[in-house]
Design a protein around this motif. Structure first.
Motif, short mmCIF file in Angstrom:
data_model
loop_
_atom_site.label_atom_id
_atom_site.label_comp_id
_atom_site.label_asym_id
_atom_site.label_seq_id
_atom_site.Cartn_x
_atom_site.Cartn_y
_atom_site.Cartn_z
N GLN A 443 0.85 -1.20 0.00
CA GLN A 443 0.00 0.00 0.00
C GLN A 443 0.88 1.25 0.00
OE1 GLN A 443 -2.18 -1.94 3.42
NE2 GLN A 443 -3.82 -0.63 2.68
N THR A 444 0.31 2.33 -0.51
CA THR A 444 1.10 3.53 -0.77
C THR A 444 0.52 4.75 -0.07
OG1 THR A 444 1.75 2.70 -2.96
CG2 THR A 444 1.96 5.07 -2.59
N ILE A 445 1.42 5.59 0.48
CA ILE A 445 1.07 6.94 0.92
C ILE A 445 1.68 7.90 -0.08
CG2 ILE A 445 1.34 8.72 2.69
CD1 ILE A 445 1.65 6.50 4.75
N ILE A 446 0.86 8.81 -0.62
CA ILE A 446 1.37 9.87 -1.49
C ILE A 446 1.29 11.17 -0.72
CG2 ILE A 446 0.99 11.19 -3.62
CD1 ILE A 446 -0.18 8.67 -4.86
N PHE A 447 2.43 11.84 -0.59
CA PHE A 447 2.47 13.15 0.08
C PHE A 447 2.43 14.25 -0.98
CE2 PHE A 447 4.53 10.76 3.59
CZ PHE A 447 3.67 11.15 4.61
N THR A 448 1.53 15.20 -0.78
CA THR A 448 1.45 16.37 -1.65
C THR A 448 1.38 17.62 -0.78
OG1 THR A 448 0.31 17.33 -3.57
CG2 THR A 448 -1.07 16.32 -1.86
N ASN A 449 1.30 18.79 -1.42
CA ASN A 449 1.49 20.03 -0.66
C ASN A 449 0.20 20.75 -0.28
OD1 ASN A 449 1.03 20.83 -3.38
ND2 ASN A 449 1.86 22.83 -2.89
N SER A 450 -0.97 20.27 -0.72
CA SER A 450 -2.20 20.97 -0.38
C SER A 450 -3.37 20.00 -0.31
CB SER A 450 -2.52 22.07 -1.41
OG SER A 450 -2.94 21.49 -2.63
N ARG A 451 -4.39 20.41 0.40
CA ARG A 451 -5.59 19.57 0.52
C ARG A 451 -6.28 19.41 -0.81
NH1 ARG A 451 -7.94 22.29 6.08
NH2 ARG A 451 -6.23 21.61 7.43
N ARG A 452 -6.30 20.49 -1.61
CA ARG A 452 -6.93 20.42 -2.93
C ARG A 452 -6.22 19.38 -3.79
NH1 ARG A 452 -11.83 22.53 -3.40
NH2 ARG A 452 -11.51 23.28 -5.52
N ASN A 453 -4.88 19.34 -3.69
CA ASN A 453 -4.14 18.35 -4.47
C ASN A 453 -4.42 16.93 -3.99
OD1 ASN A 453 -2.88 19.85 -6.43
ND2 ASN A 453 -1.03 20.22 -5.25
#
Length: 825
Positions: A443-453
Motif C-alpha cells: 500500500q502507498t502513501i502519497i504526500f502532496t502540498n495541499s488539501r486540494r491536491n
C-alpha cells in the motif's frame, strides 16, 4: 615516447591515427587509399590532417610510420573487405597487428579512446565516459525542462553507476519506469541487541497477557529502553526511526504505573487525527484490564453525532490529548482536576523546534514538570538532530536506536508535472500487486502540498484511492484509516502536515511534492515522511519515490528548485535548530505559567528549565505594566485580564484587540470574526470557470482578485446559468459593504465568517454547512476546517464574555455567552 598507429578500414579508404604517448588526441589523423599490385595491397595515396590543414604525403611515410610504431591497432568495427586488404599489406611488410575496440563517437570527433569495462552502453553499442558525458549534456540541454547543476550532477552520477546512457536519458521523461535504474540508495535493515522476552520483564501479569497477544519478545528499542531503566521510573528520550516500536515504550511505562497505583498516564500528541487514533487504540487494547481512556483535543466543545460518545472526563486512567488540549487545562487553572499523574508521554517531541508551535510545546513541558513533578517523562521522536543535547536539556536518559527493522529503497525520478499522475499510477498499481512474506499487499502513501491536491490526485489515479487531511470530518478520516488498516485501500493521498500523524502501514511512500504549502520541506519533515515506508509486522522492505520537477518552485521567494531540493534532502542530514521565539510568544508562555504557580521564584525556575532563553525580569515588568500580572515580593498572580489571556491562548496584542472591541461595545460576533476570518473556502467549480474564461482561476475564493475576475465585464455571462446565480448570491451577501477599498477591505471575509457562525447557530453541523455553501454559492470548504474555526470561535467568545464581565459590560457578556451556547449546540 611511445607511438601507436590505429587503422580503421572503410570501403574506399583507411582511417589512420598516430597515437603518441597514449594520448586521446592523436598527433595527427589521416586517410590512406590502397591500390592492388602484384605484391598485394600497397599504399597509393596518404593524406594527413593536422592543425585544420591537410597535406598529401609520400606513401612511403605511411610504411615508415608503421615500422616506428610499438603497436599497430586495427578497429574491430572495420569494413570486412577493407580489413582483409590492411592485414595483407601488413603481412607483406612482416608487421604484427592486433584488434582494438575503440569508441566510435571519439573517432567521429578525431579522438582515440579504448572501449573497456568502464565504457557506457548507448544505442546498442559501448562508448567511452567522455563521449557519454557529452551526449548526456546534450540531452539535458534538449530536455523539456531545465536541470540545475546539482540535478545534472546527480543524473551524471546515475549514468556512471549504471553504465547505461539510454536508461539515464530515459529518466529525463520516463516512459518505461524501471526502479532498478532510478534507485538513489538503499538504507539497509540492521538490528542490534538481544530482544528481551516479555515473560521475563517485571510487569503485572494482566498487563503481560495483553502484550503477549502480539509478541513473545520486545523489539530491540523497547529492550534497550527497559535495560536503561524504563521500569525504574527513569525519564527517557527515545529516538529511533518510524516503525521500531517507540509508542509501546510509553505505554509500558504508563500502564504499569497505573496498575502500580503511581498515577494516570498523559499521552500527548501534536495532531487531532493522531489523538483520535491513540484514543481508539488504548480503549480497545486496555479496556479488558479495566483501564479507560479519555480524549482532550484543543478546547473543543462542538457537539456532533460522532463526538458525543467520546469520553472527555479527566478522571480516566489515560488521557490522550493534543499539546494544546492538555495545556488548556493547565492555563485554565484546572491542573488539580488531573489528579495524580504517574506518566507523561510526549510524542513527536521534535515539535519543540517548530517555528509556530514550538513555544507552546516548550512551555507545556515546563509546566507539566512543575505540576507533575513526581511523574515519569517519556519523550518520543524519530527525528532529532542532536539527541544527546536534547536529552541533557530535558533531563532524560537517552535511548538511541539507529537501526531500521526493514530496508528502505530510495528512488529519485526527474519528471515534468504532466507525467506525475501516469508515473504514480504505475507505481501504486505495481506495489498493490505485490504481497509480502507476512501476507500483506503493498500500500502507498502519497504526500502532496495541499488539501486540494489530495483530492485532485485521488480522483485521477486509476485505483481505489482516498484523500486524507485535517480538513475532513473525523468520520471520514476514521473510515479511511479502517480501510487502509484492513488492506482494502491501496492508496492514501495526504498532506505533508500529517507526516508525523496517523500510523498508516504503508510499504511505499511517494513524494508528489517536496513542499509543505509554499515552503520547502525541512530535512526533519522529509525524514519523518519517508520513515512511513515499511513496517516490520507487515512488509519485507519499504520503497520511497521522490518525483522532482526540474526548475519548479512554488513562489518567487523560494530558494532553489524542486530537483535541487530533492538532491539536498536525499544527501542531507538534519540540522540542529535552537529553540527560540519572539517576545509575544515568551509573554504568552509566562502568563500560561502564572496560571499554575503563585510563586515568582517557582515561575523563574520553570522558565529557566525550558529550552528557550527568557529575559524574565524585563518581560515580567512589562506584563505588570500592561496589567496582566500583579507582582508583590515573591507572590505573582494573574489579573482578570491576564487570566483570560492565558486561558484562551491569547497573545498580548490579541488580548488588547478584544478588550478595545469590548469597550467600544461591538457585537460579540463582530469581535470574533474580526479576530479570525474563515478563509479556507474554495470555488467548487474552479476548473469549469477556468475553462469558460480561458484563465488559470485561483481555487481559493478569497485569494487575490478571484471574485473580481469572475464579476469583471462579460466574464459572468460566459458561465452556466446556475453558476451565475450562485456567484451573484455570493456578491449580494458579501460584496456590498460600500468600502472604498472593497473587496480588499476585509469586509467580505468578515461577513462570510459571520455567515458560518449564523449557520451553526441555526443548527447546521459542519457537513450541512458545506452542503449549504455548495448549493447557494457554488463554493465549498472542508468540514474539519469548519469545525476548527467554530472551536476557535467558542474559545474567543469565552474570552469576550470574561473580558466584558471584567469591564462591567454585562449585556455584551450575556450576548457572548448566549452565542457561545448556540455554537456549542
Amino acid at each position: 615516447m611511445t607511438l601507436w598507429t590505429f587503422l580503421k578500414a572503410e570501403k574506399a579508404k583507411v582511417i589512420v591515427m598516430a597515437i603518441k604517448d597514449r594520448k586521446r588526441h592523436p598527433q595527427f589523423t589521416g586517410e590512406l587509399i590502397l591500390r592492388k599490385t602484384d605484391a598485394g595491397p600497397r599504399p597509393h595515396k596518404f593524406r594527413i590532417f593536422r592543425d585544420e590543414k591537410d597535406e598529401l604525403r609520400p606513401p612511403e611515410e605511411f610504411i615508415d610510420l608503421l615500422r616506428m610504431s610499438e603497436r599497430i591497432l586495427i578497429d574491430i568495427e572495420s569494413e570486412r573487405k577493407g580489413e582483409e586488404d590492411v592485414k595483407e599489406l601488413l603481412a607483406g611488410f612482416h608487421l604484427d597487428w592486433e584488434h582494438a575496440h575503440v569508441c566510435r563517437f571519439c573517432l567521429l570527433k578525431k579522438r582515440f579512446n579504448f572501449i573497456n569495462k568502464k565504457s557506457i552502453k548507448y544505442h546498442h553499442e559501448l562508448i567511452c565516459e567522455e563521449c557519454a558525458k557529452e551526449e548526456l549534456d546534450r540531452a539535458l540541454r534538449n530536455a523539456h525542462s531545465y536541470f540545475g547543476d546539482e540535478a545534472a550532477e546527480r543524473i551524471q552520477q546515475i549514468m556512471l553507476n549504471t553504465r547505461d546512457l539510454d536508461r539515464t536519458i530515459g529518466m529525463l521523461s520516463p516512459e518505461d519506469l524501471d526502479l532498478e535504474y532510478t534507485r538513489f540508495d538503499t538504507i539497509e535493515a540492521q538490528t542490534q541487541l538481544t530482544q528481551i522476552r516479555i515473560k521475563d520483564i517485571p510487569l503485572s501479569n494482566k498487563f503481560k497477557k495483553v502484550l503477549l497477544k502480539k509478541s513473545d519478545t520486545l523489539l530491540p528499542v523497547q529492550s534497550l529502553s527497559v535495560e536503561k531503566g524504563l521500569l525504574k521510573r527513569k525519564n527517557q528520550l527515545v529516538t529511533s526511526v518510524t516503525a521500531t516500536g517507540k509508542t509501546l515504550i510509553g505505554e509500558i511505562a504508563g500502564i504499569e504505573n497505573i496498575i502500580r497505583g503511581q498515577g494516570k498516564m498523559l499521552y500527548l500528541v501534536p495532531l487531532v487525527a493522531l489523538a483520535n487514533q491513540k484514543y481508539d487504540q488504548f480503549n480497545k487494547r486496555y479496556s479488558e484490564i479495566g483501564i479507560k481512556a479519555s480524549i482532550r483535543v484543543g478546547s473543543s466543545r462542538i457537539r456532533t453525532s460522532k463526538t458525543k460518545s467520546m469520553r472527555r472526563t479527566l478522571d480516566s486512567d489515560i488521557i490522550v490529548a493534543t499539546y494544546e488540549g492538555l495545556d488548556y487545562i493547565l492555563r485554565s487553572k484546572d491542573s488539580d482536576l488531573l489528579g495524580q499523574i504517574g506518566t507523561v508521554v510526549i510524542d513527536e517531541v521534535h515539535m519543540i523546534e517548530d517555528a509556530e508551535r514550538g513555544h507552546r510545546v516548550d512551555g507545556l513541558i515546563g509546566r507539566l514538570k512543575y505540576v507533575a513533578s513526581g511523574a515519569q517523562f517519556i519523550y518520543l521522536s524519530a527525528t532529532v538532530a542532536k539527541p544527546k543535547l536534547l536529552a541533557k536539556r530535558l533531563n532524560a536518559e537517552l535511548v538511541e536506536y539507529e537501526y531500521r527493522p526493514v530496508p528502505i529503497e530510495r528512488h529519485l525520478l526527474f519528471c515534468p508535472e504532466s507525467n506525475k499522475i501516469r508515473l504514480m499510477s504505475k507505481l501504486v498499481r505495481d506495489e498493490y500487486a505485490k504481497t509480502s512474506s507476512k501476507g500483506h499487499k503493498g500500500q502507498t502513501i502519497i504526500f502532496t502540498n495541499s488539501r486540494r491536491n489530495c483530492h485532485r490526485i485521488a480522483q485521477a489515479l486509476p485505483i481505489s484511492t482516498a484523500p486524507y487531511h485535517a480538513g475532513l470530518s473525523m468520520q471520514e478520516r476514521k473510515k479511511v484509516e479502517r480501510r487502509f488498516e484492513k488492506g482494502e485501500l491501496p492508496v492514501v493521498v495526504t498532506t505533508a502536515a500529517l507526516a508525523a500523524g496517523v500510523d498508516f502501514p504503508a510499504s511505499q511512500v511517494i513524494f508528489e511534492s517536496l513542499s509543505m504549502g509554499i515552503e520547502w520541506l525541512t530535512m526533519q519533515e522529509f525524514l519523518q515522511m519517508l520513515g512511513r515506508a515499511g513496517r516490520p509486522d507487515f512488509h519485507d522492505r519499504g520503497v520511497v519515490v521522490v518525483l522532482a520537477t526540474p526548475q519548479k518552485s512554488y513562489t518567487s521567494e523560494q530558494n532553489g528548485t524542486e530537483e535541487e531540493v530533492a538532491i539536498k534532502l536525499l544527501n542531507g542530514e538534519m540540522e540542529h535548530t535552537e529553540v527560540e521565539y519572539g517576545e509575544e510568544e515568551q509573554m504568552e508562555e509566562i502568563l500560561a505559567t502564572a496560571a499554575v504557580t503563585s510563586s515568582k521564584h517557582d515561575l523563574e525556575a520553570i522558565h529557566k528549565g525550558m529550552l528557550a532563553n527568557y529575559s524574565l525580569k524585563a518581560l515580567l515588568s512589562r506584563l505588570q505594566k500592561k496589567k496582566f500580572l500583579n507582582i508583590k515580593g515573591d507572590n505573582i498572580a494573574l489579573t482578570k485580564f491576564g487570566s483570560i489571556a492565558a486561558g484562551h491562548f491569547l497573545s498580548v496584542s490579541k488580548a488588547f484587540l478584544i478588550r478595545d472591541a469590548v469597550l467600544s461595545e461591538h457585537r460579540p460576533v463582530e469581535i470574533i470574526t474580526n479576530l479570525e476570518f474563515f478563509e479556507a473556502v474554495y470555488f467548487k467549480y474552479a476548473a469549469q470557470i477556468s475553462t469558460a474564461l480561458k484563465i488559470n482561476m485561483p481555487s481559493r475564493v478569497f485569494q487575490g482578485a478571484s471574485m473580481d475576475i469572475v464579476l469583471e465585464g462579460e466574464n459572468l455571462s460566459r458561465l452556466e446559468m446556475k453558476m451565475q446565480d450562485q456567484i451573484l448570491n455570493f456578491a449580494t451577501d458579501f460584496l456590498t459593504c460600500g468600502c472604498k477599498e472593497s473587496p480588499y477591505c476585509g469586509c467580505p471575509e468578515r461577513l462570510f465568517s459571520e455567515k458560518i457562525i449564523d449557520l451553526r447557530v441555526d443548527g447546521y453541523d459542519p457537513i450541512q454547512i458545506v452542503n449549504y455553501l455548495e448549493d447557494k454559492y457554488g463554493i465549498t470548504a472542508y468540514p474539519g476546517d469548519l469545525l476548527g474555526y467554530l472551536d476557535d470561535a467558542i474559545r474567543n467568545l469565552d474570552a469576550v464574555e470574561r473580558i466584558a464581565k471584567a469591564y462591567s459590560k454585562k449585556d455584551l457578556a450575556n450576548s457572548a455567552r448566549h452565542l457561545k451556547k448556540l455554537i456549542v449546540g
